[in-house]
Design a protein around this motif. Sequence first.
Motif, PDB file in Angstrom:
ATOM      1  N   GLU A  46       4.321   9.464  -7.067  1.00  0.00           N
ATOM      2  CA  GLU A  46       4.864  10.438  -8.016  1.00  0.00           C
ATOM      3  C   GLU A  46       4.282  10.500  -9.283  1.00  0.00           C
ATOM      4  OE1 GLU A  46       7.905   6.966  -8.631  1.00  0.00           O
ATOM      5  OE2 GLU A  46       8.819   7.731  -6.172  1.00  0.00           O
ATOM      6  N   LEU A  47       2.653  10.069 -10.316  1.00  0.00           N
ATOM      7  CA  LEU A  47       2.219  10.023 -10.706  1.00  0.00           C
ATOM      8  C   LEU A  47       1.599  11.936 -10.775  1.00  0.00           C
ATOM      9  CD1 LEU A  47       0.681   6.171 -11.588  1.00  0.00           C
ATOM     10  CD2 LEU A  47       2.636   7.835 -12.832  1.00  0.00           C
ATOM     11  N   LYS A  48       1.592  11.659  -9.687  1.00  0.00           N
ATOM     12  CA  LYS A  48       0.494  13.244  -9.830  1.00  0.00           C
ATOM     13  C   LYS A  48       1.383  14.063  -9.753  1.00  0.00           C
ATOM     14  CE  LYS A  48      -3.265  11.843  -6.423  1.00  0.00           C
ATOM     15  NZ  LYS A  48      -3.777  11.783  -5.169  1.00  0.00           N
ATOM     16  N   SER A  49       2.776  13.979  -8.928  1.00  0.00           N
ATOM     17  CA  SER A  49       3.621  15.177  -9.574  1.00  0.00           C
ATOM     18  C   SER A  49       3.871  14.948 -10.749  1.00  0.00           C
ATOM     19  CB  SER A  49       5.055  14.434  -8.678  1.00  0.00           C
ATOM     20  OG  SER A  49       6.002  15.269  -9.105  1.00  0.00           O
ATOM     21  N   ILE A  53       0.443  -0.698   0.186  1.00  0.00           N
ATOM     22  CA  ILE A  53       0.140  -0.460  -0.115  1.00  0.00           C
ATOM     23  C   ILE A  53       0.722   1.158  -0.134  1.00  0.00           C
ATOM     24  CG2 ILE A  53      -1.705   1.191   1.700  1.00  0.00           C
ATOM     25  CD1 ILE A  53      -2.939  -1.146   2.211  1.00  0.00           C
ATOM     26  N   GLU A  54       2.344   0.999   0.993  1.00  0.00           N
ATOM     27  CA  GLU A  54       2.990   2.409   0.827  1.00  0.00           C
ATOM     28  C   GLU A  54       3.445   2.810  -0.423  1.00  0.00           C
ATOM     29  OE1 GLU A  54       5.777   1.402   4.523  1.00  0.00           O
ATOM     30  OE2 GLU A  54       3.689   1.946   5.766  1.00  0.00           O
ATOM     31  N   GLU A  55       3.854   1.418  -0.783  1.00  0.00           N
ATOM     32  CA  GLU A  55       4.240   1.669  -2.162  1.00  0.00           C
ATOM     33  C   GLU A  55       3.293   2.068  -3.469  1.00  0.00           C
ATOM     34  OE1 GLU A  55       5.851  -1.863  -3.767  1.00  0.00           O
ATOM     35  OE2 GLU A  55       7.471  -2.345  -2.376  1.00  0.00           O
ATOM     36  N   LEU A  56       2.343   1.325  -3.648  1.00  0.00           N
ATOM     37  CA  LEU A  56       1.605   2.208  -4.730  1.00  0.00           C
ATOM     38  C   LEU A  56       1.486   3.964  -4.070  1.00  0.00           C
ATOM     39  CD1 LEU A  56      -0.746  -1.295  -4.457  1.00  0.00           C
ATOM     40  CD2 LEU A  56       0.743   0.078  -6.680  1.00  0.00           C
ATOM     41  N   THR A  57       0.948   4.052  -2.559  1.00  0.00           N
ATOM     42  CA  THR A  57       0.533   5.622  -2.848  1.00  0.00           C
ATOM     43  C   THR A  57       1.881   6.399  -3.019  1.00  0.00           C
ATOM     44  OG1 THR A  57      -0.328   4.511  -0.323  1.00  0.00           O
ATOM     45  CG2 THR A  57       0.604   6.637  -0.424  1.00  0.00           C
ATOM     46  N   SER A  58       3.121   5.883  -2.553  1.00  0.00           N
ATOM     47  CA  SER A  58       4.444   6.629  -3.292  1.00  0.00           C
ATOM     48  C   SER A  58       4.520   6.508  -4.692  1.00  0.00           C
ATOM     49  CB  SER A  58       6.093   5.882  -2.555  1.00  0.00           C
ATOM     50  OG  SER A  58       6.817   6.382  -3.045  1.00  0.00           O
ATOM     51  N   SER A  59       4.127   5.314  -5.520  1.00  0.00           N
ATOM     52  CA  SER A  59       4.417   5.340  -6.971  1.00  0.00           C
ATOM     53  C   SER A  59       2.677   6.406  -7.057  1.00  0.00           C
ATOM     54  CB  SER A  59       3.672   3.928  -7.164  1.00  0.00           C
ATOM     55  OG  SER A  59       4.743   3.679  -7.086  1.00  0.00           O
TER      56      SER A  59
END
Length: 289
Positions: free
Chosen positions: A265-268, A256-262
């Motif tokens: 990043e996509l939003k950025s 979940i943390e990895e997906l949240t981080s990804s």
Amino acid sequence: MNNLKNLGCISEPIPFTGIIDYPLTNDYMFRSVMQSNENVLKELLCSLLRLNSDDIRSVQILNPIELGKKIDNKDFILDIKILMNNNSAINLEMQMNNQYNWPERSLVYLSRLFDNLNAGESYKTVKPAFQIGILNFTLFPKHPEFFATYKMLNIKNYYKYSDKFTIHVLDLTKTHLADNEDKNYNLDKWAQLFNALTWEDFKMISTGNKNMQEAAETLFILNGDARIRDQCEAREDYRKTWDTIEQHMIERQRKIEELTSSNAELKSLNKEKDSIIASLEARIAELQE
């Protein structure tokens, strides 16, 4: 209290060698040892409650179990309810698995224990209640502590509301954080005994303390009881199941943390892309003019 008949009259030294099949961290074995040997229970309570041996005149287990009797329900709770000196109510439990509910669970235990008035008795006579959790995990990772005490306090001036409502937490994974007071009351040694996996280590740690040596003798005798071993094995199976569940929870949280981080990043990247597009559109507009 059910004391072992052979305790105190062992004619030959017990051959303490090798791996301890079921150490004190097995909650059924912990319960069995404490229920079987009053001296050991008193010694442990003295360390946990910062008392001298003369301060404890009597201990009575209010919820004894028939040792060796089959436990059908794997969720069976092995907490020990104790009446000390006919005046203090204590709930003592060994908890190896982090089920992420200990603060709430301990409060429920303590509240039930504190509600000990009989009909017609004055509120002033309510017995002091102590909930003691011996945990194999850190309750608050950002605030690690070997032995913590929680009471009701005024949040502004920290004035104590009452001494009759107390929670203690012993973290077996943080023995290196034991302070001088912990060591003065041998609480660090008790933690080492709980963590001991071989008879040689148990014997070395308990050297010089009669009651801890009795704990070793009691533990050795109970490890040799086939009925108690069966129940300890059942509890080990239950613990391993929870270990598997906990590992799945940790892995799921990591994903979940990895997906949240990804996702962040996509939003950025999208934000950066939108900014570039906006800049290009502005430049195109300038060129068109």
